[in-house]
Design a protein around this motif. Structure first.
Motif, mmCIF file in Angstrom:
data_model
loop_
_atom_site.group_PDB
_atom_site.id
_atom_site.type_symbol
_atom_site.label_atom_id
_atom_site.label_comp_id
_atom_site.label_asym_id
_atom_site.label_seq_id
_atom_site.Cartn_x
_atom_site.Cartn_y
_atom_site.Cartn_z
ATOM 1 N N ALA A 223 0.813 -1.213 0.000
ATOM 2 C CA ALA A 223 0.000 0.000 0.000
ATOM 3 C C ALA A 223 0.845 1.261 0.000
ATOM 4 C CB ALA A 223 -0.929 0.002 1.216
ATOM 5 N N ARG A 224 2.070 1.166 0.539
ATOM 6 C CA ARG A 224 2.885 2.363 0.713
ATOM 7 C C ARG A 224 4.007 2.444 -0.309
ATOM 8 N NH1 ARG A 224 5.270 1.451 5.470
ATOM 9 N NH2 ARG A 224 3.937 -0.148 6.382
ATOM 10 N N ALA A 225 4.047 3.546 -1.027
ATOM 11 C CA ALA A 225 5.079 3.763 -2.041
ATOM 12 C C ALA A 225 6.314 4.393 -1.432
ATOM 13 C CB ALA A 225 4.540 4.678 -3.147
ATOM 14 N N ALA A 226 7.454 4.132 -2.060
ATOM 15 C CA ALA A 226 8.669 4.836 -1.662
ATOM 16 C C ALA A 226 8.509 6.315 -2.001
ATOM 17 C CB ALA A 226 9.874 4.248 -2.390
ATOM 18 N N LYS A 227 9.137 7.162 -1.207
ATOM 19 C CA LYS A 227 9.003 8.611 -1.401
ATOM 20 C C LYS A 227 9.439 9.002 -2.814
ATOM 21 C CE LYS A 227 10.219 13.046 0.680
ATOM 22 N NZ LYS A 227 10.995 13.736 1.747
ATOM 23 N N GLY A 228 8.582 9.742 -3.504
ATOM 24 C CA GLY A 228 8.880 10.203 -4.852
ATOM 25 C C GLY A 228 8.514 9.217 -5.941
ATOM 26 N N GLU A 230 5.365 7.627 -6.130
ATOM 27 C CA GLU A 230 3.932 7.383 -6.007
ATOM 28 C C GLU A 230 3.293 7.025 -7.356
ATOM 29 O OE1 GLU A 230 5.354 9.638 -2.563
ATOM 30 O OE2 GLU A 230 5.540 9.965 -4.744
ATOM 31 N N ARG A 231 3.663 7.738 -8.406
ATOM 32 C CA ARG A 231 3.065 7.464 -9.723
ATOM 33 C C ARG A 231 3.480 6.088 -10.219
ATOM 34 N NH1 ARG A 231 4.312 8.893 -15.212
ATOM 35 N NH2 ARG A 231 2.405 9.223 -16.443
ATOM 36 N N GLN A 232 4.771 5.767 -10.098
ATOM 37 C CA GLN A 232 5.266 4.459 -10.497
ATOM 38 C C GLN A 232 4.572 3.358 -9.684
ATOM 39 O OE1 GLN A 232 9.578 3.925 -10.827
ATOM 40 N NE2 GLN A 232 9.401 1.992 -9.712
ATOM 41 N N HIS A 233 4.374 3.633 -8.410
ATOM 42 C CA HIS A 233 3.740 2.659 -7.527
ATOM 43 C C HIS A 233 2.308 2.373 -7.966
ATOM 44 C CE1 HIS A 233 2.973 0.443 -3.868
ATOM 45 N NE2 HIS A 233 1.953 1.219 -3.580
ATOM 46 N N ALA A 234 1.611 3.397 -8.406
ATOM 47 C CA ALA A 234 0.234 3.208 -8.871
ATOM 48 C C ALA A 234 0.200 2.278 -10.086
ATOM 49 C CB ALA A 234 -0.394 4.560 -9.221
ATOM 50 N N PHE A 235 1.151 2.457 -11.017
ATOM 51 C CA PHE A 235 1.250 1.556 -12.169
ATOM 52 C C PHE A 235 1.522 0.126 -11.715
ATOM 53 C CE2 PHE A 235 2.570 5.379 -14.859
ATOM 54 C CZ PHE A 235 1.374 5.397 -15.563
ATOM 55 N N SER A 257 2.013 -2.087 3.929
ATOM 56 C CA SER A 257 3.460 -2.294 4.037
ATOM 57 C C SER A 257 4.158 -1.512 2.942
ATOM 58 C CB SER A 257 3.775 -3.797 3.896
ATOM 59 O OG SER A 257 5.173 -4.026 3.879
ATOM 60 N N ALA A 258 5.444 -1.308 3.136
ATOM 61 C CA ALA A 258 6.301 -0.873 2.046
ATOM 62 C C ALA A 258 6.866 -2.137 1.380
ATOM 63 C CB ALA A 258 7.409 0.032 2.576
ATOM 64 N N HIS A 259 7.925 -1.996 0.595
ATOM 65 C CA HIS A 259 8.353 -3.068 -0.295
ATOM 66 C C HIS A 259 8.741 -4.360 0.420
ATOM 67 C CE1 HIS A 259 9.768 -4.910 -3.917
ATOM 68 N NE2 HIS A 259 11.032 -4.889 -3.568
ATOM 69 N N LEU A 260 9.399 -4.276 1.561
ATOM 70 C CA LEU A 260 9.860 -5.481 2.260
ATOM 71 C C LEU A 260 8.737 -6.052 3.131
ATOM 72 C CD1 LEU A 260 13.513 -4.481 3.181
ATOM 73 C CD2 LEU A 260 12.827 -6.401 1.729
#
Length: 281
Positions: A223-228, A230-235, A257-260
């Motif tokens: 659910a949580r994207a790395a800072k900066g 966000e757009r890539q995370h949505a894709f 969670s974030a990536h890990l």
């Protein structure tokens, strides 16, 4: 200190370092993401210790596995995964993969066939994502950053500094093992090789995608994207959802969670693994 029994296992003219733990009749095999080895799964193992036999390993060239001279592609890593399971796991098993490890697992799944009881893909980026459209340029930037990190990692205080995010997610014992094995000049050099392997694999995956796994499959999206990003995370999330929708027996889930995921939500990951084991009993 972290003390888990392990052994070197020959695979395709190489060796991989394999650790086994847990007990029971069921088996679970773990495939790490890029830049990580077997230790990244440490938080998930205790909740499963009384449920199944657990197998985690370092890909060839990484951490405690034997060094490699040639360049290994994703297909080579998948072949190593298959060979390792043939040597270590006596029958069927659930396969769990994180991030880049998902590419390896999906290629391996084609050859594992009926041995694969279930598949858990944790924040895996499908090759359909537009993020990969400019991956060549992205890889060059990543490689430049890793080259600097590789040089600086010779100075251990600096290595500890740039791995602070990992230190906060893992136990002291696991973090010390990661620091000694993965966050070293040799470990980061291997990460650079794995990043290039992904770049080479994406056109192949797009031209000839792996066969869809027929086993029950769970796709976890963070659910949580790395800072900066966000757009890539949505894709990424959208294409993870679409991939899950194409599966014969697939399920998609968004995780806080974030990536890990395996470090932030180990109990959730363990529970989903148990669900896959129960789905095929």
């Amino acid at each position: 200190m972290r003390d888990v029994p392990g052994q070197q296992v020959p695979v395709n003219g190489r060796t991989v370092y394999v650790e086994q733990s847990g007990q029971g009749q069921d088996w679970v095999v773990f495939e790490a993401g890029g830049g990580c080895g077997r230790t990244c799964w440490d938080p998930v193992l205790p909740p499963l210790a009384d449920t199944a036999r657990l197998v985690s390993y370092d890909r060839a060239g990484r951490a405690l596995s034997g060094r490699t001279t040639g360049r290994l592609g994703i297909d080579d890593m998948a072949a190593d995964l298959v060979a390792m399971t043939e040597a270590v796991v006596p029958g069927e098993f659930v396969l769990v993969a994180h991030s880049m490890g998902g590419l390896v697992a999906r290629r391996a799944a084609e050859r594992l066939g009926s041995r694969l009881r279930g598949l858990l893909l944790a924040d895996v980026l499908p090759e359909t994502s537009p993020v990969y459209d400019t991956w060549d340029q992205t890889t060059k930037k990543i490689d430049r950053m890793l080259a600097v990190t590789q040089a600086l990692s010779r100075f251990r205080p600096l290595a500890r500094l740039f791995t602070a995010n990992v230190r906060h997610l893992y136990s002291a014992d696991t973090y010390q093992a990661m620091l000694a094995e993965d966050f070293t000049p040799a470990g980061i050099s291997q990460t650079r090789k794995e990043t290039r392997a992904v770049t080479a694999a994406i056109p192949q995956f797009r031209a000839q995608p792996p066969q869809l796994p027929k086993c029950p499959t769970i796709v976890l999206s963070v659910a949580r994207a790395a800072k900066g990003r966000e757009r890539q995370h949505a894709f990424t999330r959208e294409h993870q959802r679409r991939y899950a929708g194409t599966l014969p027996d697939g399920r998609y889930e968004v995780v806080d969670s974030a990536h890990l995921i395996q470090a932030e939500q180990p109990q959730l990951v363990a529970t989903r693994i148990q669900q896959l084991l129960q789905a095929t009993t």
